[in-house]
Design an enzyme around this catalytic site. Sequence first.
Site, PDB file in Angstrom:
ATOM      1  N   HIS A 137       0.618  -1.136  -0.292  1.00 30.22           N
ATOM      2  CA  HIS A 137       0.083  -0.341  -0.158  1.00 30.22           C
ATOM      3  C   HIS A 137       1.308   0.823   0.133  1.00 30.22           C
ATOM      4  CE1 HIS A 137       0.408  -0.576   4.005  1.00 30.22           C
ATOM      5  NE2 HIS A 137       0.850   0.856   4.627  1.00 30.22           N
ATOM      6  N   ASP A 168       1.421  -7.706   2.522  1.00 36.24           N
ATOM      7  CA  ASP A 168       1.469  -6.170   1.339  1.00 36.24           C
ATOM      8  C   ASP A 168       2.771  -6.046   1.483  1.00 36.24           C
ATOM      9  OD1 ASP A 168       0.695  -3.470   1.766  1.00 36.24           O
ATOM     10  OD2 ASP A 168      -0.017  -3.654   3.843  1.00 36.24           O
ATOM     11  N   SER A 227       4.417   1.874   8.751  1.00 35.28           N
ATOM     12  CA  SER A 227       3.760   1.160   7.342  1.00 35.28           C
ATOM     13  C   SER A 227       4.936   0.602   6.466  1.00 35.28           C
ATOM     14  CB  SER A 227       2.852   1.131   6.117  1.00 35.28           C
ATOM     15  OG  SER A 227       1.058   1.865   6.850  1.00 35.28           O
TER      16      SER A 227
END
Length: 725
Positions: free
Chosen positions: A93, A229, A660
């Site tokens: 992402h 991810d 992240s």
Amino acid sequence: MRKLASLVLGLSLLLSFSNVKADEGMWLLSLLKKNAAEMQEMGLKLSPEDIYDINNSSLKDAIVGLGSEGRPFRHFCTGEIISDQGLFLTNHHCGFNSIQSHSTTEHDYLSDGFWAYDKKEELTNPGITASILVSMKDVSKKVLANVKDNMTEEERYKAIEEAAVKLEEEAVEGTHYKANIKSMFEGNQYFLFVYEIFKDVRLVGAPPQSMGKFGGDTDNWMWPRHTADFSMFRIYTAPDGKPAAYSAENIPLKPKHHLPISIKGVQEKDFAMIMGFPGTTNRYLTSFGLEETMKITNQNRYDIRTLKLDIMKKDMLKDPKVRIQYASKHAGSANYWKYSNEQNKALRKLNTMANKKKIEKDFLEWANAKPKRAAKYGEALNMIEKAFADRKDAKFASSYLGEALGQGAEAPMFAGRANGLKKLLSAEKQDPEAIEKAIEKLKASAKRFYKDYNMPTDKKLMAGLFKMYADNIALEERPTIFKTIAEEYENDFAKFADKVYSTSVFASEDSFNKFIEAPELSVLENDLLFKAGLSIGKAYGAIYSKMSAGNENLQKGMRLFEDGLLQINKKKNLAPDANSTLRLTYGTVGGYQPKDGVYYYHYTTLKGVMEKEDPTNPEFVVPAKLKELYKKKDFGRYADKNGYLPACFLTNSDITGGNSGSPVINGNGELIGTAFDGNSEAMSGDIDFEENLQRCINLDVRYTLFIIDKFAGAQNLIDEMTIVK
């Protein structure tokens, strides 16, 4: 401008003045000696110098902060270097916008994934920067040297800014580095950060969206999780090793350190630490700020984005081109749409408001215990309370303006960019050279804008979100375009949108291109999209004035409040709120009990992907090749001792946005995973850390390597890495 006091103020300490859990805290690397004994007792085999050293290679040299050329110090994600050729991992992402920007219906990298089997195939990403920390230093005394207690907040700001700019310049004089001084504890401390910022960042690999976003919005912020991810990029430098813009002559970065990768796996209670660039936490927010966050910021964001996402999703499902154009926009909007709702649920469930009020009660008792303290700190909470009360209506209006209009239909804000051209065209004495520059700037902006723009979708967004805005904001508070809609279109927003997109020169790329070749002032002055964009821009200015009216009291109150908390807890090791600077958090691997009768294990496997598969739901589609590998149990060396392929695992480390893509590192300094999410039960964590529920969701590096190796067949990338058992 330097942010001296946050206006999006953070929610509470979670200090409760008497007990700070080891798991809580985003620690500054230069101060790790305070945490060293505890970390080593938990399983760390390294010294603080192995993690942070400005004279020798250390772990910090492998950590990358992802930013943009316009905001290089505001890191939106983190990455970790995993080879001696500048290859780094981050989240899928985090790379999603880059993957989307390179995707077309002919080369749909979102659906099919992307892999560079040779460096010549890697894709450049203009505007993205990769920062590596050179050093950090406490410069509080120097920054605050000329600050006096009797100064106004504006005078204080000027004194601090003058000192900070000078220190930044001195820190990088004669080098190619960049320096940035950041405030900690609401202006009570200041740290100088020096970075090497690289400008040539190329996409190397990413799995299909069906794997990189497996579970979609349904699984977002949830456990158990089975999302692959990750994406991969590479940093390039000029031939001399220094940062440079993209050039075919550039070479891969030769990093000072890269992380070896452990495929030994993780067990419950294993030590794990995370290094990255967390964006914002708000743990020192008062009850007054908490009320604003829950009732206005979170609630309005959730309500407005519910409609926005529904409109986009319907058009994305109908047309593959629109799906690609709006993929990144939808994903970005959906992420904090769900976050806002889950955070409010957690805050209510954990009774965070009561915790805040208890902290404030204890603070007042401490402040009023001595006359000198009362004189300095006694009014801090009253100042904060008044500031939030005074801006309540303006905050609500600002929230709706930003979400429904500023981040709604895109064409009005794009059209508003032509205001500079309008001023030049309306000047009594025109400047042909300036006009030509303005035209070229708009052309460049248009090329980027129309690539990911679909007129029918934008028209629906205008009709729906303009109406929602009008339903919640009084006419006299709205941008002036709403007066036109009321008087000339009888508040029929669909009718207005039809007129706008059928007549405006900004409504399509073709009409814009025809206009910009020979722009006329009269056309701009009568263009409805241009008028809408200008009126929204002016409304921003008006609402900003109302919002900033009590800033001085709010800033001073928060600074004194946090200073008092530091005084109360002077014998304890407290971490400042996250502010996009490099931090380390640590904890252990482990599951948790979300509710009575339920226990979540600390790991998931590929088996769970197959159990969740639903070919009728785009969020749970499983690629045929992955199913084939699973059926054959062709997991290579990445399976666990029982023959299962690990997918994700949990740690009780602190995490927030910006983390992240952060590396999860074991006690030996080896990469074991990539952090990518938090759990819904502890969505209060940015505000109030809940030690029994807080978990960081991580992608197991063995699943990452399996996908690169077995699924993608990218042996060239595997060969670059240092893999240890």
